[in-house]
Design a protein around this motif. Structure first.
Motif, PDB file in Angstrom:
ATOM      1  N   ASP A 180      -0.351  -7.966  -7.557  1.00 56.67           N
ATOM      2  CA  ASP A 180       0.633  -8.295  -7.600  1.00 56.67           C
ATOM      3  C   ASP A 180      -0.050  -9.637  -6.507  1.00 56.67           C
ATOM      4  O   ASP A 180      -0.149  -9.246  -5.091  1.00 56.67           O
ATOM      5  CB  ASP A 180       2.339  -7.995  -7.151  1.00 56.67           C
ATOM      6  N   ILE A 181       0.439 -10.957  -6.816  1.00 55.52           N
ATOM      7  CA  ILE A 181       0.032 -12.335  -5.727  1.00 55.52           C
ATOM      8  C   ILE A 181       0.599 -11.557  -4.712  1.00 55.52           C
ATOM      9  O   ILE A 181      -0.406 -11.609  -2.924  1.00 55.52           O
ATOM     10  CB  ILE A 181       0.161 -13.194  -5.782  1.00 55.52           C
ATOM     11  N   GLU A 182       1.417 -11.422  -3.789  1.00 54.10           N
ATOM     12  CA  GLU A 182       1.862 -11.153  -2.375  1.00 54.10           C
ATOM     13  C   GLU A 182       2.325 -10.402  -2.377  1.00 54.10           C
ATOM     14  O   GLU A 182       1.418  -9.497  -1.176  1.00 54.10           O
ATOM     15  CB  GLU A 182       3.364 -11.562  -2.826  1.00 54.10           C
ATOM     16  N   PHE A 183       2.024  -8.876  -2.728  1.00 54.56           N
ATOM     17  CA  PHE A 183       1.765  -7.305  -2.548  1.00 54.56           C
ATOM     18  C   PHE A 183       0.128  -7.029  -2.311  1.00 54.56           C
ATOM     19  O   PHE A 183       0.089  -5.922  -1.859  1.00 54.56           O
ATOM     20  CB  PHE A 183       2.495  -5.669  -3.064  1.00 54.56           C
ATOM     21  N   GLY A 184      -0.668  -7.447  -3.437  1.00 53.80           N
ATOM     22  CA  GLY A 184      -2.534  -7.067  -3.005  1.00 53.80           C
ATOM     23  C   GLY A 184      -2.201  -6.205  -4.997  1.00 53.80           C
ATOM     24  O   GLY A 184      -1.659  -6.150  -5.387  1.00 53.80           O
ATOM     25  N   LEU A 185      -3.303  -5.246  -4.581  1.00 49.05           N
ATOM     26  CA  LEU A 185      -3.937  -5.033  -5.762  1.00 49.05           C
ATOM     27  C   LEU A 185      -3.804  -2.819  -5.203  1.00 49.05           C
ATOM     28  O   LEU A 185      -3.680  -2.612  -3.948  1.00 49.05           O
ATOM     29  CB  LEU A 185      -5.592  -4.347  -5.804  1.00 49.05           C
ATOM     30  N   THR A 186      -2.951  -2.619  -6.547  1.00 51.15           N
ATOM     31  CA  THR A 186      -2.486  -0.808  -5.718  1.00 51.15           C
ATOM     32  C   THR A 186      -2.964  -0.085  -7.539  1.00 51.15           C
ATOM     33  O   THR A 186      -3.656  -0.873  -8.446  1.00 51.15           O
ATOM     34  CB  THR A 186      -0.850  -0.852  -6.116  1.00 51.15           C
ATOM     35  N   THR A 187      -2.504   0.601  -7.256  1.00 48.09           N
ATOM     36  CA  THR A 187      -2.545   2.528  -8.158  1.00 48.09           C
ATOM     37  C   THR A 187      -2.450   2.914  -7.797  1.00 48.09           C
ATOM     38  O   THR A 187      -0.966   3.043  -6.710  1.00 48.09           O
ATOM     39  CB  THR A 187      -4.469   2.605  -7.612  1.00 48.09           C
ATOM     40  N   LEU A 195      -9.066   5.772  -1.849  1.00 48.09           N
ATOM     41  CA  LEU A 195     -10.441   5.562  -1.586  1.00 48.09           C
ATOM     42  C   LEU A 195     -10.968   4.114  -2.405  1.00 48.09           C
ATOM     43  O   LEU A 195     -12.742   3.650  -1.810  1.00 48.09           O
ATOM     44  CB  LEU A 195     -10.913   7.129  -3.262  1.00 48.09           C
ATOM     45  N   ASN A 196     -10.451   3.532  -3.217  1.00 46.49           N
ATOM     46  CA  ASN A 196     -10.349   2.335  -3.404  1.00 46.49           C
ATOM     47  C   ASN A 196     -10.571   1.628  -2.216  1.00 46.49           C
ATOM     48  O   ASN A 196     -11.692   0.374  -2.159  1.00 46.49           O
ATOM     49  CB  ASN A 196      -9.442   1.888  -4.369  1.00 46.49           C
ATOM     50  N   GLN A 197      -9.640   1.699  -1.505  1.00 44.45           N
ATOM     51  CA  GLN A 197     -10.585   0.684   0.425  1.00 44.45           C
ATOM     52  C   GLN A 197     -11.339   0.513   0.620  1.00 44.45           C
ATOM     53  O   GLN A 197     -12.111   0.198   1.274  1.00 44.45           O
ATOM     54  CB  GLN A 197      -8.995   1.505   1.198  1.00 44.45           C
ATOM     55  N   ARG A 198     -12.388   2.418   0.749  1.00 48.05           N
ATOM     56  CA  ARG A 198     -13.201   2.669   1.422  1.00 48.05           C
ATOM     57  C   ARG A 198     -13.904   1.402   0.077  1.00 48.05           C
ATOM     58  O   ARG A 198     -15.543   1.169   1.137  1.00 48.05           O
ATOM     59  CB  ARG A 198     -13.591   4.020   1.968  1.00 48.05           C
ATOM     60  N   GLY A 219       1.416  -0.961  -8.427  1.00 50.77           N
ATOM     61  CA  GLY A 219       1.441   0.993  -8.641  1.00 50.77           C
ATOM     62  C   GLY A 219       2.329   1.033  -6.788  1.00 50.77           C
ATOM     63  O   GLY A 219       2.747   0.330  -5.995  1.00 50.77           O
ATOM     64  N   PHE A 220       1.928   2.345  -6.931  1.00 51.94           N
ATOM     65  CA  PHE A 220       2.642   3.132  -5.105  1.00 51.94           C
ATOM     66  C   PHE A 220       2.165   2.417  -4.434  1.00 51.94           C
ATOM     67  O   PHE A 220       1.853   2.646  -3.319  1.00 51.94           O
ATOM     68  CB  PHE A 220       2.775   4.789  -5.391  1.00 51.94           C
ATOM     69  N   GLY A 221       0.664   3.057  -5.002  1.00 52.32           N
ATOM     70  CA  GLY A 221      -0.516   2.810  -3.218  1.00 52.32           C
ATOM     71  C   GLY A 221      -1.447   1.332  -3.307  1.00 52.32           C
ATOM     72  O   GLY A 221      -2.308   1.198  -4.397  1.00 52.32           O
ATOM     73  N   LYS A 222      -1.431   0.967  -2.419  1.00 52.96           N
ATOM     74  CA  LYS A 222      -2.371  -0.419  -1.690  1.00 52.96           C
ATOM     75  C   LYS A 222      -3.230  -0.156  -1.525  1.00 52.96           C
ATOM     76  O   LYS A 222      -4.032   1.001  -0.875  1.00 52.96           O
ATOM     77  CB  LYS A 222      -1.796  -1.166  -0.873  1.00 52.96           C
TER      78      LYS A 222
END
Length: 256
Positions: A180-187, A195-198, A219-222
């Motif tokens: 989402d352009i505003e919210f970013g990448l999610t799963t 874990l993806n953040q790391r 998705g729920f997790g940013k």
């Protein structure tokens, strides 16, 4: 364009949606010369009729909220697009590279399309990705450990996160559930998002593997913001407006 009636406004909003895939409240206020309150009421009425989905700051034509599906079910969806994305991603791997491959069906497709020229080191949380790569004797696989999620055939948790802190890799190939352009990448799973953040932190360059259905969804997790990624590989189904918005944010978009 002021003084137009509610039916004309609704037609205009729906026309813009079918053209772009999403609309923005601020833009609609300017284009229709009405207040934000009026536009939000319009979007609410159209959502009540199931003609759109409201999202932060606007609306989208697709349901932006995604449910978690098992990996074997996801694999059957948009198979050709995922394979083309995977082939393009594999071409970016250099000899003697050290890379991270996340979990997900497009990441799995990538692992099937890697034909290493020389030695390659791959860190992955995904058991199915590791299994695929073990066919190549010149690939050294570092399997992250932790709690295995049944739906994604992948590990999550603090053990995996701790191991990642010890490494720096040239590239991360990141599969996900929504952009989402505003919210970013999610799963869809919060532990997977952490874990993806790391992984993003452990890589010099983040390359996102996402077929065009992933855009405008959440998705729920940013995982991170758009500004934290370098490149997106996607298919030609992506809206030109989204490509322009991503490029304006400094992301290279590769369409296959």
């Amino acid at each position: 364009m002021s003084m137009i009636n509610i039916a004309e406004r609704h037609k205009y909003i729906l026309d813009r949606l079918s053209e772009k895939g999403y609309v923005n409240v601020v833009d609609l206020c300017k284009e229709l010369d009405v207040s934000g309150v009026t536009i939000r009421k319009d979007l609410k009425l159209l959502e009540d009729k199931a003609l759109l989905f409201r999202s932060h700051g606007g609306a989208t034509i697709h349901n932006p909220y995604i449910n978690d599906k098992p990996v074997n079910e996801k694999e059957k969806i948009r198979r050709d697009e995922k394979n083309n994305i995977a082939i393009a991603a594999a071409s970016l791997i250099a000899p003697n590279d050290a890379i991270i491959i996340s979990s997900g069906t497009t990441a799995l497709a990538l692992s099937r399309n890697i034909h290493p020229k020389g030695h390659l080191t791959v860190i992955t949380p995904a058991l199915n990705v590791a299994q695929e790569l073990l066919r190549h004797p010149e690939i050294e696989v570092l399997q992250l450990g932790g709690i295995v999620r049944n739906s994604s055939s992948s590990v999550t948790g603090t053990y995996a996160e701790r191991i990642l802190a010890d490494f720096s890799c040239s590239k991360l190939f990141l599969g996900l559930d929504g952009i989402d352009i505003e919210f970013g990448l999610t799963t869809t799973n919060i532990l997977e998002a952490q874990l993806n953040q790391r992984m993003v932190n452990a890589a010099q360059k983040t390359i996102v593997l996402a077929d065009s259905s992933k855009f405008g969804r959440r998705g729920f997790g940013k995982i991170c913001g758009i500004e934290d990624i370098d490149e997106i590989i996607t298919d030609s189904g992506i809206s030109p407006h989204i490509v322009k918005a991503l490029e304006e944010l400094g992301v290279n978009v590769r369409i296959v």
